[in-house]
Write an enzyme that holds these catalytic residues in place. Structure first.
Site: not given
Ligand SMILES: NC(=O)c1ccc[n+]([C@@H]2O[C@H](COP(=O)([O-])OP(=O)(O)OC[C@H]3O[C@@H](n4cnc5c(N)ncnc54)[C@H](O)[C@@H]3O)[C@@H](O)[C@H]2O)c1
Length: 354
Positions: A172
């Site tokens: 990841y």
């Molecule tokens: N929540 C956290 O603590 C955290 C920490 C570090 C990084 N992030 C990053 O922040 C971003 C948002 O995270 P989140 O917590 O809202 O996650 P989340 O999974 O709720 O949101 C990601 C969204 O992207 C969509 N998605 C995934 N793959 C896809 C694709 N190939 N094409 C189109 N849509 C796609 C999913 O359906 C989902 O709704 C992500 O990039 C995640 O890696 C989040």
């Protein structure tokens, strides 16, 4: 301004879309609504964003972003996977975005040990279509989600963007670090402003069902034990989602510029002679995991039965963010303590699920 928000049905993306709409931006929200977790939660987040845009949601949301008399922006949802190369090219061609916030990704450290190809498809191939769209349609600024996980084996606290992030401990983090490097090549070759934000454990209402706060709340309310990894010795820089949203939008409003002091003979890791920046976006105030659980128990009025376990493969013991560069660039100042943020999460959880 017309902004593409990818991952708009996701936890952070749905909040970011609301903020942009509140201040009058037109938003195209893209998501493939995959089933990594409960799809109905993603659909409910989207309905909320749509209702906010069309004025039927009466809740007060991000009022500070709304100038008096400023109408809300419009919202249109596009169900598409990032890795749909032709579809993405057509979308960028048709919409001519002013800015892009890329939050769609396969998230989660643990899942990357079991389903590695999901990470390459969404986070590498998918990210490339975003870079290509921005390149060919002269998008003013691309802001994209990276993660604190990129610090990997580095234990020099607080994590600083001035330190290397080259020893990944799970795929990841490796894909997110790769995004930073891919973005640099595009910023360098095509003078394309890009900013990568390394998020630190984001939590809050409408949160992710695979993350600790959600899992703990669900288990405690059902009277089931919670799994406490690393025997509870983790420290985490828990960051409330509204603080994150304000930081993401402030970053969007501050397009990356070439760093005139950048020295190729002694290359600083987080800026460049190209319009490329990396910032941490965290709370800057790490808390022990056991304190996080204690606050949750207080909010729920119920003690958790704790199942203490060793650290999980691919995880890191502690995270702590230095947010100095984002503060300098944008004035970012996170100010939500976990006592407030967890209470808001619990209020949402109860109203949504009970
Ligand atoms: N929540 C956290 O603590 C955290 C920490 C570090 C990084 N992030 C990053 O922040 C971003 C948002 O995270 P989140 O917590 O809202 O996650 P989340 O999974 O709720 O949101 C990601 C969204 O992207 C969509 N998605 C995934 N793959 C896809 C694709 N190939 N094409 C189109 N849509 C796609 C999913 O359906 C989902 O709704 C992500 O990039 C995640 O890696 C989040």
């Amino acid at each position: 301004m017309k902004i593409l928000v990818t991952g708009a049905a996701g936890f952070i993306g749905s909040h970011v879309a609301l903020y942009l709409l509140a201040r009058g931006n037109d938003v195209v929200g893209l998501d493939n609504l995959n089933n990594y977790y409960d799809v109905s939660l993603k659909e409910a987040r989207l309905r909320r964003v749509e209702a906010f845009a069309n004025g039927s949601l009466k809740e007060a949301i991000y009022e500070e972003a709304q100038a008096p008399g400023q109408p809300r922006g419009s919202f249109r949802f596009e169900k598409m996977a990032l890795e749909n190369r032709d579809g993405m090219a057509r979308l960028f061609e048709r919409e001519q975005f002013d800015g892009v916030i890329n939050l769609a990704a396969q998230a989660g450290v643990r899942h990357s040990l079991n389903a590695p190809f999901d990470y390459i498809d969404s986070n590498i191939t998918g990210f490339l279509t975003v870079l290509e769209g921005c390149r060919h349609h002269k998008v003013g600024h691309l802001v994209y989600a990276s993660t604190s996980s990129v610090y990997g084996a580095n234990t020099n606290m607080p994590f600083s963007v001035h330190n290397p992030a080259d020893h990944q401990v799970a795929l990841y983090g490796a894909t997110k670090r790769a995004n930073e490097l891919m973005a640099h090549s595009y910023s360098h070759l095509f003078s394309m402003p890009t900013t990568g934000l390394r998020f630190f454990t984001v939590y809050g209402p409408w949160g992710r069902p695979d993350m600790a706060l959600f899992l703990f709340t669900d288990a405690i309310l059902k009277g089931k034990p919670i799994n406490v990894f690393n025997h509870g010795h983790h420290m985490r820089d828990f960051t409330y989602v509204d603080d994150i949203v304000r930081g993401v939008v402030a970053a969007l409003d501050t397009p990356a510029t070439p760093d005139k002091t950048w020295d190729s003979a002694n290359p600083a890791p987080a800026s460049s002679s190209a319009p490329w920046r990396i910032h941490n976006i965290g709370n800057g105030n790490p808390e022990p995991l056991m304190r996080y659980i204690e606050v949750l128990e207080d909010c729920l009025g119920k003690k958790a039965e704790k199942n203490f376990l060793p650290m999980q493969a691919g995880d890191v013991p502690d995270t702590s963010a230095s947010v100095e560069t984002l503060e300098l660039a944008t004035g970012y100042k996170p100010d939500t303590p976990i006592e407030v943020g967890i209470r808001r999460f619990v209020d949402w959880y109860k109203s949504y699920y009970l």
